[in-house]
Structures are given as structure tokens and as C-alpha cells.
Design a protein around this motif. Structure first.
Motif, PDB file in Angstrom:
ATOM      1  N   ALA A 208       0.787  -1.170   0.039  1.00  0.00           N
ATOM      2  CA  ALA A 208      -0.070   0.213  -0.158  1.00  0.00           C
ATOM      3  C   ALA A 208       0.971   1.183  -0.201  1.00  0.00           C
ATOM      4  CB  ALA A 208      -0.738  -0.147   1.396  1.00  0.00           C
TER       5      ALA A 208
ATOM      6  N   PRO B 272       0.008   7.653   4.299  1.00  0.00           N
ATOM      7  CA  PRO B 272      -0.297   7.811   5.497  1.00  0.00           C
ATOM      8  C   PRO B 272       0.102   5.875   6.178  1.00  0.00           C
ATOM      9  CG  PRO B 272      -1.664   8.438   5.313  1.00  0.00           C
ATOM     10  CD  PRO B 272      -1.381   8.213   3.866  1.00  0.00           C
ATOM     11  N   GLN B 273      -0.660   5.330   5.928  1.00  0.00           N
ATOM     12  CA  GLN B 273      -0.780   4.121   6.710  1.00  0.00           C
ATOM     13  C   GLN B 273       0.374   2.927   6.294  1.00  0.00           C
ATOM     14  OE1 GLN B 273      -3.159   5.002   4.618  1.00  0.00           O
ATOM     15  NE2 GLN B 273      -4.500   5.682   5.637  1.00  0.00           N
ATOM     16  N   VAL B 274       1.111   3.059   5.375  1.00  0.00           N
ATOM     17  CA  VAL B 274       2.470   2.381   5.322  1.00  0.00           C
ATOM     18  C   VAL B 274       3.723   2.491   6.611  1.00  0.00           C
ATOM     19  CG1 VAL B 274       4.711   2.239   3.799  1.00  0.00           C
ATOM     20  CG2 VAL B 274       2.429   2.985   3.092  1.00  0.00           C
TER      21      VAL B 274
ATOM     22  N   GLY C 282       3.061   2.924   9.523  1.00  0.00           N
ATOM     23  CA  GLY C 282       2.184   2.133  10.912  1.00  0.00           C
ATOM     24  C   GLY C 282       2.104   1.231  10.540  1.00  0.00           C
ATOM     25  N   THR C 283       1.584   0.206   9.170  1.00  0.00           N
ATOM     26  CA  THR C 283       1.402  -1.067   9.435  1.00  0.00           C
ATOM     27  C   THR C 283       2.867  -1.942   9.329  1.00  0.00           C
ATOM     28  OG1 THR C 283       0.206  -0.799   7.300  1.00  0.00           O
ATOM     29  CG2 THR C 283       0.770  -2.563   7.136  1.00  0.00           C
TER      30      THR C 283
ATOM     31  N   ARG D 224       3.335  -1.940  12.771  1.00  0.00           N
ATOM     32  CA  ARG D 224       2.332  -2.790  13.809  1.00  0.00           C
ATOM     33  C   ARG D 224       3.594  -4.314  13.017  1.00  0.00           C
ATOM     34  NH1 ARG D 224      -1.372   0.311  12.300  1.00  0.00           N
ATOM     35  NH2 ARG D 224      -2.056  -1.213  10.294  1.00  0.00           N
TER      36      ARG D 224
ATOM     37  N   ASP E 119      -3.153   8.610  17.826  1.00  0.00           N
ATOM     38  CA  ASP E 119      -3.125  10.312  16.370  1.00  0.00           C
ATOM     39  C   ASP E 119      -0.999   9.939  16.956  1.00  0.00           C
ATOM     40  OD1 ASP E 119      -5.717  10.692  15.586  1.00  0.00           O
ATOM     41  OD2 ASP E 119      -5.735  12.839  17.122  1.00  0.00           O
TER      42      ASP E 119
ATOM     43  N   ALA F 246      -0.027   6.691  15.635  1.00  0.00           N
ATOM     44  CA  ALA F 246       0.661   7.057  13.941  1.00  0.00           C
ATOM     45  C   ALA F 246       2.347   8.209  13.694  1.00  0.00           C
ATOM     46  CB  ALA F 246      -0.600   7.689  13.796  1.00  0.00           C
TER      47      ALA F 246
ATOM     48  N   GLU G 118       5.290   6.738  12.612  1.00  0.00           N
ATOM     49  CA  GLU G 118       5.749   7.926  10.752  1.00  0.00           C
ATOM     50  C   GLU G 118       7.121   8.131  11.382  1.00  0.00           C
ATOM     51  OE1 GLU G 118       3.454  11.081   9.585  1.00  0.00           O
ATOM     52  OE2 GLU G 118       1.256   9.479   9.361  1.00  0.00           O
TER      53      GLU G 118
END
Length: 231
Positions: free
Chosen positions: A20, A23-25, A27-28, A31, A166, A169, A173
Motif C-alpha cells: 500500500a 500514511p498507513q504504510v 503504521g502497517t 505493526r 494520533d 501514528a 511515521e
């Protein structure tokens, strides 16, 4: 006993590529690293199991167990078999490069084991945010706090009244960007020594070992004893 090669292959099976974007990259990716480090995979036991083994060998001394945890993870982080046998991960253009992902798993596992030995619940989302903060390292973290990019220390986050998604996240980052920056920092000495047999890999191993040592020392000083260790 699992070899570095065994561990590298086991981690590769768990850390499937992140494809993907956006901005989710961060965090993924973080995790997945935290999950593998805490839960374990294949022949790599999770952080709790590692902590328990070191505590037993240390005769119940938490301080001695923490020193043992740090020493063992320095050795694992510098093992060439580990950082060169995580094939497949590097094919994902937005993912942390394979060798760095492997070292990050080792470092987060060490950080989580220290936190567990100090009485923190490493399943708690607040604590997991703090673990990733520790991965940033003391010097870089201090700069982020001084400039207002992060509000406080890992200790304060781990013991905060509530989980802050928040902040989680933002921490992911920053940690993700720092991990990628480490690749650039390692490129220059590796480029200089790449034509010298055996030296290039040795430089990478030394840098990874030094980084692991400093993260262990920072975590040991930051996450002070919270409560009696629960099995």
C-alpha cells in the motif's frame, strides 16, 4: 538453538511485503515488526519467552537478565546470516529494506523483552507505542521532543492514562523515516569498502551491533521498574 539464518528465514515468512501507499504504510510496517518481535515466529521465540529464559539464567536478577538480553541481541543483530537471508522483503518498494527490517525485529524484540522484565504489559497499546519510540533512539528522540515533534518520553507514553492513536501514528511515521534514513547512513562506509573482500559485510555488522547496543542502553535507562514482573 536457532541460527541467525534460521531466524532470518522465519522472519521473512512473517513479514510479508507492504504494497500500500500513503500514511498507513509506516503504521502497517511497524505493526508487523512489533508483532513478530513480541509474538515470535518460527525458531525465533517472542520477547516474553526470551525475557523468561534470560531471567532464569540470571538467577532471578532482573538487572542481570536485562544485560544478558542486550548482549544476546547485539550478537544476533550483527550476525551476517540474519541480515542477508531475508529475501523477498526488498521487492516491496515502500517497505523497509529487508536487512534493516530484520535488524529492526531484533531491536524491537530486545526493547520489548527489557520492558517485560521491568513489569510493563507489552500487549498494552500504550506500551507498544513506547516500544517504537525507544526504537528511534535517545538522541533522535530528544531532538524530536525538543522541537515539539513529539510531546514526551517513552516512559510517559507507556504510563499515560489512555492510548493516543494520533500519537501512535506520528511515532510510527517518525520511526519508519528514521529506519529508512539508517540505510543512507550505512551506504557510504559500505560503498567505500565494497571492493575489499569481507570488509563491507563487517562494516554493516558493526554498525548494526552498535545501534543495537545504544538502543538497549537507552531503553534500560528509560523504562524504569513499573511493578513486579508477572509471568
Amino acid at each position: 538453538m536457532a541460527t541467525a539464518r534460521d531466524v532470518g528465514r522465519a522472519v521473512a515468512r512473517r513479514l510479508q511485503p507492504v504494497t500500500a501507499s500513503g500514511p498507513q504504510v509506516a503504521g502497517t510496517a511497524l505493526r508487523r515488526i512489533v508483532e513478530v518481535a513480541i509474538d515470535g515466529t518460527g525458531r525465533l521465540p517472542g520477547a516474553r519467552v526470551s525475557a523468561a529464559k534470560h531471567l532464569e539464567r540470571a538467577g532471578g536478577s532482573v538487572d542481570d537478565a536485562i544485560e544478558s538480553v542486550i548482549d544476546s541481541h547485539i550478537r544476533l543483530g550483527t550476525a551476517q546470516g540474519f541480515v542477508t537471508n531475508i529475501g523477498g522483503l526488498a521487492t516491496a518498494p515502500v517497505l523497509i529494506p529487508a536487512n534493516l527490517a530484520g535488524v529492526a525485529v531484533v531491536q524491537v524484540r530486545m526493547i520489548a523483552a527489557i520492558a517485560h522484565l521491568r513489569g510493563y504489559d507489552i500487549n498494552d497499546r500504550r506500551v507498544r507505542t513506547a516500544l517504537v519510540m525507544c526504537l528511534i533512539g535517545g538522541e533522535q528522540l530528544g531532538r524530536r521532543i525538543a522541537t515539539g515533534k513529539l510531546p514526551t518520553t517513552p516512559m510517559a507514553v507507556a504510563t499515560a492514562p489512555v492510548f493516543d492513536p494520533d500519537l501512535d501514528a506520528r511515532v510510527a511515521e517518525i520511526a519508519f523515516a528514521d529506519l529508512l534514513a539508517r540505510v543512507g547512513g550505512k551506504h557510504l562506509p559500505l560503498m567505500i569498502t565494497r571492493r575489499i573482500p569481507l570488509v563491507g559485510g563487517g562494516v554493516g555488522a558493526v554498525l548494526d551491533g552498535m545501534a543495537t547496543y545504544h538502543l538497549g542502553q537507552f531503553t534500560k535507562g528509560e523504562l524504569v521498574q513499573r511493578r513486579a514482573l508477572q509471568s
